[in-house]
Design a protein around this motif. Structure first.
Motif, short mmCIF file in Angstrom:
data_model
loop_
_atom_site.label_atom_id
_atom_site.label_comp_id
_atom_site.label_asym_id
_atom_site.label_seq_id
_atom_site.Cartn_x
_atom_site.Cartn_y
_atom_site.Cartn_z
N PRO A 12 26.42 34.68 18.22
CA PRO A 12 26.56 33.89 19.44
C PRO A 12 25.24 33.21 19.84
CG PRO A 12 27.57 36.05 19.71
CD PRO A 12 26.79 36.11 18.44
N VAL A 13 25.35 31.97 20.22
CA VAL A 13 24.20 31.22 20.71
C VAL A 13 24.16 31.28 22.23
CG1 VAL A 13 23.08 28.96 20.78
CG2 VAL A 13 24.27 29.71 18.70
N VAL A 14 25.31 31.13 22.86
CA VAL A 14 25.42 31.24 24.32
C VAL A 14 26.72 31.99 24.64
CG1 VAL A 14 24.14 29.11 24.78
CG2 VAL A 14 26.64 29.04 24.59
N SER A 15 26.76 32.60 25.81
CA SER A 15 28.00 33.15 26.34
C SER A 15 28.36 32.34 27.58
CB SER A 15 27.85 34.63 26.69
OG SER A 15 26.88 34.82 27.70
N MET A 16 29.64 32.10 27.77
CA MET A 16 30.09 31.31 28.91
C MET A 16 31.40 31.86 29.44
SD MET A 16 31.28 27.78 26.99
CE MET A 16 31.83 27.06 28.53
N PHE A 17 31.70 31.50 30.67
CA PHE A 17 32.97 31.94 31.26
C PHE A 17 33.69 30.75 31.86
CE2 PHE A 17 29.66 32.61 34.45
CZ PHE A 17 30.16 31.95 35.56
N SER A 18 34.99 30.89 31.92
CA SER A 18 35.84 29.80 32.38
C SER A 18 35.63 29.53 33.86
CB SER A 18 37.31 30.15 32.12
OG SER A 18 38.16 29.24 32.75
N SER A 19 35.82 28.28 34.23
CA SER A 19 35.71 27.89 35.64
C SER A 19 37.03 28.09 36.38
CB SER A 19 35.27 26.43 35.76
OG SER A 19 36.19 25.58 35.09
N ALA A 20 38.01 28.67 35.69
CA ALA A 20 39.30 28.95 36.33
C ALA A 20 39.15 30.11 37.30
CB ALA A 20 40.35 29.25 35.27
N ASP A 21 40.27 30.58 37.86
CA ASP A 21 40.24 31.64 38.87
C ASP A 21 39.54 32.89 38.36
OD1 ASP A 21 41.57 29.99 40.54
OD2 ASP A 21 43.54 30.86 40.20
N THR A 22 38.82 33.56 39.28
CA THR A 22 38.16 34.82 38.98
C THR A 22 39.12 35.97 39.23
OG1 THR A 22 36.00 33.90 39.57
CG2 THR A 22 36.21 36.30 39.57
N GLU A 23 39.09 36.99 38.39
CA GLU A 23 39.92 38.18 38.56
C GLU A 23 39.04 39.37 38.93
OE1 GLU A 23 43.70 37.29 35.62
OE2 GLU A 23 42.11 38.62 34.91
N ILE A 24 39.68 40.40 39.48
CA ILE A 24 38.99 41.64 39.85
C ILE A 24 39.55 42.75 38.99
CG2 ILE A 24 38.68 43.38 41.63
CD1 ILE A 24 39.13 39.78 42.63
N GLU A 25 38.67 43.53 38.36
CA GLU A 25 39.10 44.62 37.49
C GLU A 25 38.69 45.96 38.10
OE1 GLU A 25 38.98 45.69 32.74
OE2 GLU A 25 37.14 44.93 33.67
N ILE A 26 39.64 46.90 38.13
CA ILE A 26 39.36 48.27 38.54
C ILE A 26 39.89 49.21 37.47
CG2 ILE A 26 39.49 47.69 41.00
CD1 ILE A 26 42.26 49.03 41.04
N PHE A 27 39.45 50.46 37.52
CA PHE A 27 39.92 51.49 36.60
C PHE A 27 40.51 52.63 37.41
CE2 PHE A 27 36.77 49.14 34.22
CZ PHE A 27 37.35 49.02 32.97
N VAL A 28 41.75 53.01 37.08
CA VAL A 28 42.49 53.99 37.87
C VAL A 28 42.93 55.14 36.98
CG1 VAL A 28 43.28 52.21 39.45
CG2 VAL A 28 44.73 52.86 37.53
N PRO A 29 43.10 56.35 37.55
CA PRO A 29 43.62 57.48 36.77
C PRO A 29 45.10 57.30 36.48
CG PRO A 29 43.36 58.10 39.06
CD PRO A 29 42.76 56.73 38.93
N ALA A 30 45.61 58.14 35.59
CA ALA A 30 47.00 58.02 35.16
C ALA A 30 47.97 58.19 36.33
CB ALA A 30 47.29 59.06 34.08
N SER A 31 47.64 59.05 37.30
CA SER A 31 48.55 59.28 38.43
C SER A 31 48.77 58.01 39.24
CB SER A 31 47.98 60.39 39.33
OG SER A 31 46.68 60.05 39.78
#
Length: 379
Positions: free
Chosen positions: A201-220
């Protein structure tokens, strides 16, 4: 004075002194005795006070009355891309820097094309020669003046060199790197003059589209994703504003920590210049609680295991007495609370400190709550 009278006077004064001395001794002994009695009484009072312990209590909450579950989250781009050359060689120029906005198809970087131009030129000459030979053989075959074997060799040879020529043309074209999406340059990984291999990779970039939020949850909590009632998030950079969320995707498999990834998208419009990928946020989630009328939650510090039973101590604050209750427990949430399915009801006060040293029917004193002005309970 007469000697006898003098003797009587001396003896009388001595007797008076002895009497006075005895009185002082008796007074001192009486004072010590009273002090001892007072100290003994104070000691008994202190000992009695020590025998009635202070305890902390809290009310058992129904699941339907509990606060929302809270998870730390991080903003992610809908599309993250590492942009790399498909060929190897020295970088001539990188045309972008971190934070730049680029459009799809815009030139990002360029590699020194010298070797690929020489390669293409040589292949082009080889192609012209093989093509001319193949055309003569094909013409002879059509006239019936050569064998089918020579015809096949000429035809397949021409096809091979044609593909080789196309490949070398593509390699020369690949010395220029274009943006695959419209978005922002997140990081510049290599600079002018560096020699890199294909795929680095020469550069990393991200889309200008909508931003998402990520969380991590237990199985319950992952198992209840279809029972989601509402969710929203908040950011420190945007104070006094909450952003409603909708589930956009979730992982089908847990990670090494036995947590599942859940991604949300922000519902409605928002200022994309303030909320960008990489920000931390708090996500608040509420599920349907069908058994809220039966199941309550208490802090894990209120629960004790005694003689094979799981118990809590319910406090009668008016009488200042605690009563032991056997309970049936469920799962523990991320905030240190445990579900109690049977044994206590919503609103009952349970002891949350020193439960291992309590007995059924024991008298206690309720520790008053810490004042908001007395941070840490130091005053």
């Amino acid at each position: 004075m007469h000697p006898i009278l003098n003797k009587l006077a001396i003896n009388g004064f001595s007797l008076f002194n002895d009497t006075n001395r005895n009185m002082k001794t008796n007074i001192a002994l009486l004072t010590l005795l009273l002090a001892g009695l007072l100290l003994t009484a104070c000691g008994k009072k202190k000992e009695e006070a020590k025998q009635v312990p202070f305890v902390k209590t809290t009310a058992a909450l129904g699941l339907g009355d509990s606060d929302m579950l809270t998870f730390p989250g991080k903003t992610k781009s809908v599309e993250d891309v590492n942009v790399a050359f498909r060929v190897s060689g020295p970088i001539r120029k990188v045309y972008v820097k971190e934070g730049d906005y680029v459009r799809r198809g815009q030139l990002i970087a360029e590699m020194d094309p010298r070797d690929y131009r020489v390669q293409l030129s040589a292949t082009q000459a080889e192609y012209e020669q093989i093509k001319a030979d193949a055309e003569r053989v094909i013409a002879l075959y059509n006239e019936g003046n050569t064998t089918a074997s020579n015809y096949d060799k000429a035809r397949y040879g021409l096809q091979q060199i044609t593909e080789k020529l196309a490949n070398h043309r593509n390699q020369l074209a690949d010395t220029k790197l274009y943006a695959p999406i419209s978005g922002y340059i997140q990081k510049r990984l290599h600079s002018d003059g560096e020699t890199i291999s294909a795929g680095m990779p020469v550069v990393s970039m991200f889309s200008s589209a909508d931003t998402e939020i990520e969380i991590f949850v237990p199985a319950s909590d992952y198992a209840k994703r279809d029972q989601l009632v509402s969710a929203f998030c908040s950011f420190e950079v945007v104070p006094d504003e909450n952003f409603p969320l909708e589930i956009s995707s979730y992982s089908k498999e847990a990670n090494a920590s036995q947590l599942y990834s859940v991604r949300f998208k922000i519902a409605g419009s928002y200022d994309r210049s303030k909320i960008t990928p990489g920000m931390t946020t708090m996500v608040y989630v509420r599920y349907n609680a069908n058994d809220a009328d039966k199941t309550v939650k208490v802090p894990t510090s209120a629960v004790n295991h005694k003689e094979g039973k799981t118990v809590v101590f319910v406090c009668d604050e008016k009488a200042g007495v605690v009563h032991e209750r056997t309970i049936t427990v469920g799962k523990i949430d991320l905030h240190g609370n445990i579900e109690v399915k049977e044994g206590i009801k919503t609103g009952e006060n349970v002891v949350t400190s020193g439960v291992r040293f309590l007995q059924d029917g024991q008298k206690v004193r309720i520790l008053p709550p810490t004042s908001e002005a007395n941070v840490g309970g130091l005053l």
